[in-house]
Scaffold this motif. Structure first.
Motif, PDB file in Angstrom:
ATOM      1  N   ILE A  29       0.838  -1.216   0.000  1.00 42.84           N
ATOM      2  CA  ILE A  29       0.000   0.000   0.000  1.00 42.84           C
ATOM      3  C   ILE A  29       0.864   1.255   0.000  1.00 42.84           C
ATOM      4  N   ILE A  30       1.940   1.250   0.786  1.00 42.63           N
ATOM      5  CA  ILE A  30       2.833   2.418   0.861  1.00 42.63           C
ATOM      6  C   ILE A  30       3.455   2.704  -0.505  1.00 42.63           C
ATOM      7  N   ASP A  31       3.881   1.651  -1.205  1.00 41.72           N
ATOM      8  CA  ASP A  31       4.547   1.837  -2.499  1.00 41.72           C
ATOM      9  C   ASP A  31       3.611   2.368  -3.585  1.00 41.72           C
ATOM     10  N   ILE A  32       2.301   2.142  -3.453  1.00 38.74           N
ATOM     11  CA  ILE A  32       1.368   2.631  -4.480  1.00 38.74           C
ATOM     12  C   ILE A  32       0.584   3.856  -4.009  1.00 38.74           C
TER      13      ILE A  32
ATOM     14  N   THR B  55       6.383   4.258   6.521  1.00 37.54           N
ATOM     15  CA  THR B  55       6.198   5.459   5.703  1.00 37.54           C
ATOM     16  C   THR B  55       7.245   6.515   6.032  1.00 37.54           C
ATOM     17  N   PHE B  56       7.628   6.630   7.311  1.00 38.43           N
ATOM     18  CA  PHE B  56       8.687   7.565   7.683  1.00 38.43           C
ATOM     19  C   PHE B  56       9.974   7.263   6.912  1.00 38.43           C
ATOM     20  N   GLY B  57      10.324   5.963   6.813  1.00 34.71           N
ATOM     21  CA  GLY B  57      11.544   5.580   6.114  1.00 34.71           C
ATOM     22  C   GLY B  57      11.507   5.924   4.636  1.00 34.71           C
ATOM     23  N   THR B  58      10.351   5.730   3.997  1.00 35.35           N
ATOM     24  CA  THR B  58      10.236   6.050   2.573  1.00 35.35           C
ATOM     25  C   THR B  58      10.263   7.556   2.347  1.00 35.35           C
ATOM     26  N   MET B  59       9.738   8.325   3.301  1.00 35.32           N
ATOM     27  CA  MET B  59       9.725   9.787   3.161  1.00 35.32           C
ATOM     28  C   MET B  59      11.137  10.355   3.166  1.00 35.32           C
ATOM     29  N   VAL B  60      12.026   9.758   3.967  1.00 31.11           N
ATOM     30  CA  VAL B  60      13.414  10.242   4.030  1.00 31.11           C
ATOM     31  C   VAL B  60      14.037  10.213   2.639  1.00 31.11           C
ATOM     32  N   ALA B  61      13.917   9.069   1.961  1.00 28.08           N
ATOM     33  CA  ALA B  61      14.542   8.917   0.643  1.00 28.08           C
ATOM     34  C   ALA B  61      13.857   9.762  -0.425  1.00 28.08           C
ATOM     35  N   SER B  62      12.587  10.103  -0.237  1.00 30.28           N
ATOM     36  CA  SER B  62      11.878  10.910  -1.237  1.00 30.28           C
ATOM     37  C   SER B  62      12.189  12.402  -1.094  1.00 30.28           C
TER      38      SER B  62
ATOM     39  N   PRO C 231       4.112  11.619  -4.375  1.00 32.00           N
ATOM     40  CA  PRO C 231       3.376  10.609  -5.141  1.00 32.00           C
ATOM     41  C   PRO C 231       4.158   9.316  -5.305  1.00 32.00           C
ATOM     42  N   SER C 232       3.435   8.244  -5.587  1.00 31.26           N
ATOM     43  CA  SER C 232       4.044   6.926  -5.760  1.00 31.26           C
ATOM     44  C   SER C 232       4.817   6.849  -7.069  1.00 31.26           C
ATOM     45  N   LEU C 233       5.884   6.030  -7.072  1.00 30.19           N
ATOM     46  CA  LEU C 233       6.624   5.741  -8.306  1.00 30.19           C
ATOM     47  C   LEU C 233       6.032   4.543  -9.034  1.00 30.19           C
TER      48      LEU C 233
END
Length: 414
Positions: free
Chosen positions: A74-77, A136-143, A206-208
């Motif tokens: 869900i996080i990835d999309i 989601t916190f971890g993905t936000m760092v890289a984005s 937004p999702s990749l």
């Protein structure tokens, strides 16, 4: 003429969006750690049973781990900012329910048994929310942060988390003594609400991936395959899982504080904070002077030292010795947290971050919350002190096994 590049320890924090994310995360995690510490103390007051503390971990880990892989998909999309804000607002709702449960009216209407049961139900729902919010916190760092600053950003991210954790652990002990459970929960709700406002200022992410690009199960399998094929990632996650599962003495700190060291809520707060204080010290040092070589070997040595500290804590009957070894355990744990977090950020492709961070979250949830449950069961079967000694010995055994069975992790450098 060769130009020397100067290392800037504040590089990631100079990015405004990253600062907002870190400020929001600091307040959010501080509120959560205060809530977790308060609930452990509150449950032990209601039940006077160490096993009841272990059930807190079980009630949170069941939904958190069960939903982790689906949450990664869900996080990835999904649009990350919206997902993060939704999770934080739902956490705030759970904190408000605990606040209502702590009031005098509830105490007169419900028995201790039913209040404890209601706490477990609320914590179960926080486990559901955590499955989506944590990764989601971890993905936000890289984005937000460029790839060349990811190591610096990861160190800051871990430092902010640990600082918030120690602030929450230490502060809530004083707050319980001064304001009681209800006053403390009012502060917790306020912190989470302010954290939400900081995160609200971040731009949409937004999702990749396209929502219908892959079926859910295919997407989940792809994330799992990546983790199991990338030996350094798998080794670091497995080490954390088993070391914290068996070495989680923190869950039994309310029992040590009340029954063995006889120090009350303020001393309890300091004991709870000790390991995080140590971790903050080392994360500050690692931010200024990052590890340059032999990170894998240092990771294993740090976890082994952590196990020795846990055994010493179990045998101590003197507050300052207990505090000191927990402080040292935090220093060693901080090293392992930074190395593991950096491996994850550097090795993970952008389009798979949600799934990989969710697998990481599943491992962490398993180790922390199942470790809390394991501590409660072991304390009931063996007694509190022998159970913690057993956990420290098992941590050492895990490190020794990993040293010989995972040479790629031992030799890893980045």
């Amino acid at each position: 003429m060769k130009t020397e590049t100067t290392y800037d320890p504040f590089a990631a924090m100079r990015i405004p969006e990253y600062r907002n994310l870190m400020m929001g995360r600091f307040l959010f995690i501080m509120g959560l750690r205060m809530m977790g510490t308060l609930v452990g103390w509150w449950i032990y007051e209601l039940t006077n049973d160490p096993f009841a503390i272990g059930l807190i971990g079980l009630s949170e880990v069941i939904p958190a781990v069960s939903l982790s892989l689906y949450a990664g998909h869900i996080i990835d999309i999904s649009e990350k900012r919206k997902l993060l804000l939704r999770g934080v607002s739902l956490y705030l709702t759970c904190a408000i329910f605990l606040l209502l449960l702590s009031g005098n009216y509830t105490a007169t209407q419900l028995s201790n048994h039913w209040i404890a049961f209601s706490i477990y139900v609320i914590i179960f729902f926080t486990g559901i929310i955590r499955a989506f919010t944590g990764p989601t916190f971890g993905t936000m760092v890289a984005s937000i942060v460029p790839r060349d600053l990811l190591q610096n950003a990861t160190t800051w991210n871990q430092g902010i988390w640990l600082t918030a954790s120690v602030s929450g652990h230490a502060t809530v002990g004083f707050m319980i003594a001064l304001l009681g459970n209800t006053g403390s929960l009012i502060i917790i709700c306020t912190l989470v609400a302010i954290g939400f406002l900081f995160m609200y200022q971040i731009k949409p992410k937004p999702s990749l991936n396209e929502p219908g690009e892959k079926k859910t199960m295919d997407s989940v399998k792809e994330g799992l395959r990546f983790v199991f094929k990338t030996k350094e990632v798998l080794g670091a996650l497995s080490l954390d899982l088993f070391a914290v599962l068996f070495g989680g003495a923190v869950a039994m700190i309310p029992v040590f504080a009340k029954d063995i060291l006889k120090i009350g809520p303020i001393g309890f707060g300091w004991l709870n904070a000790a390991s995080d204080m140590g971790a903050i010290i080392v994360v500050i040092l690692l931010t200024l002077f990052p590890l340059r070589k032999q990170q894998g070997k240092k990771l294993l040595l740090a976890v082994g030292g952590f196990g020795i500290c846990i055994i010493t804590f179990a045998l101590s009957e003197w507050f300052w010795l207990s505090f000191s070894v927990l402080l040292l355990s935090g220093i060693l744990d901080g090293i392992s947290v930074v190395v593991r977090g950096t491996i994850l950020q550097l090795k993970t492709p952008d389009h798979m971050r949600g799934r990989v961070m969710s697998v990481n979250s599943m491992f962490i949830n398993s180790s922390n919350e199942l470790g809390q449950f394991e501590s409660g069961v072991a304390a009931k079967l063996l007694g509190v002190v022998p159970s913690v000694v057993f956990g420290g010995c098992m941590t050492l055994l895990v490190v020794i096994t990993t040293w010989f069975k995972a040479p790629s992790l031992r030799k890893m450098e980045y």
